[in-house]
Design an enzyme around this catalytic site. Structure first.
Site, PDB file in Angstrom:
ATOM      1  N   HIS A 129       9.657   0.447   8.216  1.00 35.06           N
ATOM      2  CA  HIS A 129       9.194  -0.904   8.553  1.00 35.06           C
ATOM      3  C   HIS A 129       9.345  -1.921   7.421  1.00 35.06           C
ATOM      4  O   HIS A 129       9.853  -3.016   7.599  1.00 35.06           O
ATOM      5  CB  HIS A 129       7.688  -0.867   8.877  1.00 35.06           C
ATOM      6  CG  HIS A 129       7.267   0.113   9.912  1.00 35.06           C
ATOM      7  ND1 HIS A 129       7.305  -0.163  11.257  1.00 35.06           N
ATOM      8  CD2 HIS A 129       6.758   1.380   9.805  1.00 35.06           C
ATOM      9  CE1 HIS A 129       6.829   0.874  11.947  1.00 35.06           C
ATOM     10  NE2 HIS A 129       6.488   1.827  11.088  1.00 35.06           N
ATOM     11  N   ASP A 130       8.772  -1.563   6.248  1.00 39.08           N
ATOM     12  CA  ASP A 130       8.449  -2.587   5.256  1.00 39.08           C
ATOM     13  C   ASP A 130       9.638  -3.320   4.621  1.00 39.08           C
ATOM     14  O   ASP A 130       9.502  -4.507   4.270  1.00 39.08           O
ATOM     15  CB  ASP A 130       7.557  -1.978   4.163  1.00 39.08           C
ATOM     16  CG  ASP A 130       6.166  -1.624   4.688  1.00 39.08           C
ATOM     17  OD1 ASP A 130       5.796  -2.114   5.772  1.00 39.08           O
ATOM     18  OD2 ASP A 130       5.453  -0.862   4.017  1.00 39.08           O
TER      19      ASP A 130
ATOM     20  N   THR B  92       3.294  -5.960   2.381  1.00 35.88           N
ATOM     21  CA  THR B  92       3.689  -4.857   3.265  1.00 35.88           C
ATOM     22  C   THR B  92       2.518  -3.911   3.541  1.00 35.88           C
ATOM     23  O   THR B  92       2.728  -2.760   3.920  1.00 35.88           O
ATOM     24  CB  THR B  92       4.887  -4.093   2.658  1.00 35.88           C
ATOM     25  OG1 THR B  92       4.534  -3.674   1.325  1.00 35.88           O
ATOM     26  CG2 THR B  92       6.128  -4.948   2.611  1.00 35.88           C
TER      27      THR B  92
ATOM     28  N   ASP C  77       0.841  -1.203   0.000  1.00 34.06           N
ATOM     29  CA  ASP C  77       0.000   0.000   0.000  1.00 34.06           C
ATOM     30  C   ASP C  77       0.875   1.252   0.000  1.00 34.06           C
ATOM     31  O   ASP C  77       0.777   2.067   0.914  1.00 34.06           O
ATOM     32  CB  ASP C  77      -0.944  -0.004   1.221  1.00 34.06           C
ATOM     33  CG  ASP C  77      -0.202  -0.014   2.558  1.00 34.06           C
ATOM     34  OD1 ASP C  77       0.986  -0.401   2.580  1.00 34.06           O
ATOM     35  OD2 ASP C  77      -0.801   0.383   3.580  1.00 34.06           O
TER      36      ASP C  77
ATOM     37  N   ASN D 217      -2.487   2.650   3.548  1.00 36.44           N
ATOM     38  CA  ASN D 217      -1.947   3.976   3.877  1.00 36.44           C
ATOM     39  C   ASN D 217      -2.779   5.092   3.250  1.00 36.44           C
ATOM     40  O   ASN D 217      -2.879   6.189   3.802  1.00 36.44           O
ATOM     41  CB  ASN D 217      -0.506   4.100   3.385  1.00 36.44           C
ATOM     42  CG  ASN D 217       0.458   3.316   4.247  1.00 36.44           C
ATOM     43  OD1 ASN D 217       0.269   3.223   5.459  1.00 36.44           O
ATOM     44  ND2 ASN D 217       1.478   2.731   3.638  1.00 36.44           N
TER      45      ASN D 217
ATOM     46  N   ASP E 132       6.881   1.037   2.003  1.00 37.59           N
ATOM     47  CA  ASP E 132       6.629   0.020   0.961  1.00 37.59           C
ATOM     48  C   ASP E 132       7.540   0.302  -0.239  1.00 37.59           C
ATOM     49  O   ASP E 132       8.128  -0.618  -0.823  1.00 37.59           O
ATOM     50  CB  ASP E 132       5.184   0.110   0.448  1.00 37.59           C
ATOM     51  CG  ASP E 132       4.149  -0.050   1.548  1.00 37.59           C
ATOM     52  OD1 ASP E 132       3.558  -1.128   1.666  1.00 37.59           O
ATOM     53  OD2 ASP E 132       3.932   0.928   2.287  1.00 37.59           O
TER      54      ASP E 132
ATOM     55  N   PHE F  41      -0.858  -1.217  12.515  1.00 38.22           N
ATOM     56  CA  PHE F  41      -1.775  -0.709  11.488  1.00 38.22           C
ATOM     57  C   PHE F  41      -2.214  -1.770  10.467  1.00 38.22           C
ATOM     58  O   PHE F  41      -3.417  -1.917  10.201  1.00 38.22           O
ATOM     59  CB  PHE F  41      -1.124   0.481  10.757  1.00 38.22           C
ATOM     60  CG  PHE F  41      -1.980   1.047   9.658  1.00 38.22           C
ATOM     61  CD1 PHE F  41      -3.087   1.839   9.943  1.00 38.22           C
ATOM     62  CD2 PHE F  41      -1.695   0.781   8.317  1.00 38.22           C
ATOM     63  CE1 PHE F  41      -3.883   2.354   8.928  1.00 38.22           C
ATOM     64  CE2 PHE F  41      -2.488   1.296   7.297  1.00 38.22           C
ATOM     65  CZ  PHE F  41      -3.586   2.082   7.600  1.00 38.22           C
ATOM     66  N   ASN F  42      -1.274  -2.479   9.863  1.00 37.58           N
ATOM     67  CA  ASN F  42      -1.650  -3.390   8.762  1.00 37.58           C
ATOM     68  C   ASN F  42      -2.610  -4.487   9.230  1.00 37.58           C
ATOM     69  O   ASN F  42      -3.510  -4.894   8.485  1.00 37.58           O
ATOM     70  CB  ASN F  42      -0.413  -4.053   8.143  1.00 37.58           C
ATOM     71  CG  ASN F  42       0.428  -3.077   7.346  1.00 37.58           C
ATOM     72  OD1 ASN F  42      -0.061  -2.031   6.913  1.00 37.58           O
ATOM     73  ND2 ASN F  42       1.710  -3.398   7.170  1.00 37.58           N
TER      74      ASN F  42
HETATM   75  C1  BDR Z   1       2.861  -0.210   8.538  1.00 38.34           C
HETATM   76  O1  BDR Z   1       1.790   0.687   8.297  1.00 38.34           O
HETATM   77  C2  BDR Z   1       2.065   1.520   7.203  1.00 38.34           C
HETATM   78  O2  BDR Z   1       1.837   2.859   7.512  1.00 38.34           O
HETATM   79  C3  BDR Z   1       3.489   1.281   6.796  1.00 38.34           C
HETATM   80  O3  BDR Z   1       3.624   1.336   5.378  1.00 38.34           O
HETATM   81  C4  BDR Z   1       3.795  -0.096   7.339  1.00 38.34           C
HETATM   82  O4  BDR Z   1       3.491  -1.104   6.409  1.00 38.34           O
HETATM   83  C5  BDR Z   1       3.495   0.113   9.869  1.00 38.34           C
HETATM   84  O5  BDR Z   1       2.569  -0.037  10.896  1.00 38.34           O
HETATM   85 CA    CA Z   2       2.962  -0.555   4.089  1.00 37.71          CA
END
Ligand code: BDR
Ligand code: CA
Length: 315
Positions: A238-239, A124, A11, A40, A16, A165-166
């Site tokens: 993160h990703d 991701t 996303d 996102n 990502d 979040f994901n």
């Molecule tokens: C995840 O949430 C998104 O905002 C980032 O791209 C990452 O995949 C982190 O919590």
């Molecule tokens: Ca992401």
């Protein structure tokens, strides 16, 4: 050289995008397809961003637009982290490739069916597309080698106290994937909040001096602002961990655990619950990535960026 067939599903999203920079740079990976998902930002925005990233990096694999919204939850976007466009910052090239007429899950199924070797899905974003793949095309499961995700965490959340979040965005999709029996690697917040890129790292990125490095630097300059305001020591990028856990496992600490996704809890919906009990007989379904050598992470980013020397596309 035998290359690992992969699907990139995300996303984008700054992190990502950087994950895909790593994936395209590694000659041991063979990108069979790219798919977008709402997360996102709205699906329209993440799809445009994804196609622009493919144009920037020279990813010419088939591309399909993914799920418009989570399976059950209403869609929620993360503009506070990624801006109005979902990829605010430097100017990007226009998409240079047609979109597939297939849905993301149908394109995934097609390339998995056609692949001689088991395919790894690198996800991701919210797991909506992958869950739909498993629901609509259960027969392709046999040819999915692994699902490597950024998502969850075994100790804490970010969007809400208990959930990342994901996973929080589409917990039902995550539940389907975690309970699929397919081997999983989970780069959760345990590791990804240690995958910090800090302003002190910027001069090294600038020193690479090619177009992709300059744009990555622009993304980071946007992406580090919000986390710095709320108390992080840098940008938690993160990703890329979901890619590097496959290609460079030596820079990480990992532990195999049983992990399930909480769907009911009033405060804990979307939590990834890991079973650390040594005596537990629950099947260890997830390789949890828990730690990273941050210095090596930055070194790998510089190496990846150098592979784009000589590539320049109009923006
Ligand atoms: C995840 O949430 C998104 O905002 C980032 O791209 C990452 O995949 C982190 O919590
Ligand atoms: Ca992401």
């Amino acid at each position: 050289m035998k290359r690992l067939p992969i699907i990139l599903d995300g996303d984008p999203g700054h992190d990502d995008a950087i994950a895909w920079v790593f994936a395209k740079a590694d000659p041991r990976l063979n990108i069979l397809a790219v798919t977008s998902v709402a997360g996102n930002q709205t699906i329209e925005k993440t799809t445009l961003n994804a196609r622009r990233i493919c144009a920037l990096l020279g990813i010419d694999a088939p591309f399909a637009k993914g799920a418009v919204r989570p399976l059950v939850n209403p869609p929620v976007t993360a503009g506070n982290w990624h801006g109005e466009s979902g990829l605010d910052g430097p100017k990007m090239p226009q998409p240079d490739q047609e979109m597939s007429e297939l849905t993301a899950s149908d394109l995934m199924a097609k390339v998995i069916r056609e692949s001689q070797d088991p395919v790894t899905i690198i996800s991701t974003g919210p797991l909506t597309n992958t869950a739909q793949l498993l629901l609509i095309h259960p027969e392709v499961k046999e040819n999915i080698g692994r699902i490597s995700i950024m998502g969850g965490g075994v100790t804490h959340g970010n969007w809400v106290p208990a959930a990342e979040f994901n996973i929080w965005e589409d917990p039902e999709a995550a539940w389907i994937v975690f309970n699929s029996g397919i081997p999983m690697t989970m780069s959760g917040l345990d590791v990804t909040e240690k995958a910090l890129i800090c302003p002190e790292d910027f001069p090294r990125i600038e020193g690479v001096g090619n177009q992709v490095a300059d744009i990555v630097l622009g993304w980071l300059k946007f992406f580090y602002m919000y986390p710095m305001q709320i108390g992080y020591a840098g940008a938690p990028v993160h990703d890329p961990c979901a890619v590097l856990a496959l290609t460079h496992p030596e820079i990480f600490q990992m532990q195999d655990l049983h992990v399930d996704v909480e769907l009911q809890g009033e405060l804990t919906r979307g939590e990834t619950v890991a079973d650390f009990r040594s005596w537990s007989d629950a099947e260890k379904n997830v390789t949890c990535v828990l730690g990273i050598d941050r210095e090596k992470y930055i070194d790998l980013l510089i190496d990846a960026l150098r592979t784009y020397d000589g590539r320049e596309v109009p923006v």
